[in-house]
Design a protein around this motif. Sequence first.
Motif, mmCIF file in Angstrom:
data_model
loop_
_atom_site.group_PDB
_atom_site.id
_atom_site.type_symbol
_atom_site.label_atom_id
_atom_site.label_comp_id
_atom_site.label_asym_id
_atom_site.label_seq_id
_atom_site.Cartn_x
_atom_site.Cartn_y
_atom_site.Cartn_z
ATOM 1 N N UNK A 222 21.060 48.903 28.935
ATOM 2 C CA UNK A 222 21.104 48.824 27.476
ATOM 3 C C UNK A 222 19.739 48.424 26.916
ATOM 4 N N UNK A 223 19.101 47.425 27.528
ATOM 5 C CA UNK A 223 17.795 46.965 27.055
ATOM 6 C C UNK A 223 16.747 48.064 27.201
ATOM 7 N N UNK A 224 16.729 48.740 28.354
ATOM 8 C CA UNK A 224 15.750 49.792 28.564
ATOM 9 C C UNK A 224 15.950 50.946 27.587
ATOM 10 N N UNK A 225 17.222 51.259 27.285
ATOM 11 C CA UNK A 225 17.486 52.307 26.302
ATOM 12 C C UNK A 225 16.980 51.934 24.920
ATOM 13 N N UNK A 226 17.144 50.678 24.529
ATOM 14 C CA UNK A 226 16.660 50.220 23.231
ATOM 15 C C UNK A 226 15.135 50.280 23.167
ATOM 16 N N UNK A 227 14.467 49.912 24.274
ATOM 17 C CA UNK A 227 13.001 49.947 24.294
ATOM 18 C C UNK A 227 12.500 51.380 24.211
ATOM 19 N N UNK A 228 13.111 52.291 24.969
ATOM 20 C CA UNK A 228 12.697 53.699 24.922
ATOM 21 C C UNK A 228 12.905 54.276 23.526
ATOM 22 N N UNK A 229 14.031 53.911 22.899
ATOM 23 C CA UNK A 229 14.299 54.388 21.543
ATOM 24 C C UNK A 229 13.269 53.866 20.566
#
Length: 334
Positions: free
Chosen positions: A116-123
């Motif tokens: 979830x955190x990595x997805x938020x950072x990529x977004x």
Amino acid sequence: MRPSGPRLVRILMTTLAVSSMRMARCFLTHKAPFPHRTTTAPLQLSSDRVPNAFKSRHETFSTRSDSTALQGYRGKKNRIPRGPTKGMVCTATGIPDVAQVHPERYSELLSEKVKLLEGMVREAFATDGTTNDGDDFPSTELFESERDGFRMRANFKLWRTYNDTETDEATATTTNETDERPNNVTATPQAKGNVDYVMFERGDNRTPVQVRHYPMGSHRIQSLMDPLKRALESTFELQHRVNDMRFLTTLSGQALITITYNRPIGDEWIDAITSLMETEDVFRDVRFVGRSKGVKLVVVADTLVETLVIPGHESSSSTNPTQTRHYKQTEGAF
């Protein structure tokens, strides 16, 4: 002669206030707002005409058409109070859902959070116009925590159950919602009752759930909960109209307990806490704070000192790879 600006504003504000008061009064009494606008039938109170706050607490009034339907809603003094707290719920495990831990699922839950955190950072990178996909994206460095006993502080409401045969009527009344005793009965110094830690599930702040075990809490908190519960049940000064309990601990083993009351406390409370610390070894090095309206009593101290050992970085000197840091935590300000 036209009135001046300030005077015209006052006239308009007075007219608006009078009209608003008349409309509100007519809504409550089912009368026409203005004399020249009469109605032949009384105003029906449908569900969309009743204020939401009133409707949620007294849904049975939504279909009434008599003039007494909203009498309790007039003014702050006559406002109908919210419903009482429900009885304490006791679960088989003694652990509310909000305090459950799942050590067997730790790796799974941690992986979900990392994704979830990595997805938020990529977004965030994509929104900013900067892309960083694939191998160019930095890897996430993980620092796992303990599977249980990882919370250094905890707050509990206290649910008091009294035996009516051991209480006498008095002039004082009980106002604490987490009290099963009738409102016209107050405990005497000879009365003792049961005290339980309770918590509330998410989305339900009216149903207290008994807490017999708190696996989230640090081992220091868990070691203090039962002895303190027994002390409250056996000492009237500590038990009488107690409201909640707050634990604050450190990695170095220090502990501070704050007890709040719905009554004034003074020297008698300090004497009771001092006696408890002298007779029970588990409380010998604990700091206590007692709170009531406008009063804060401190026994030993109202601060703790946390000690953190920070691992050294690869660039650190080999002779001193770690760093030790201390910081002070003050009761009520952490």
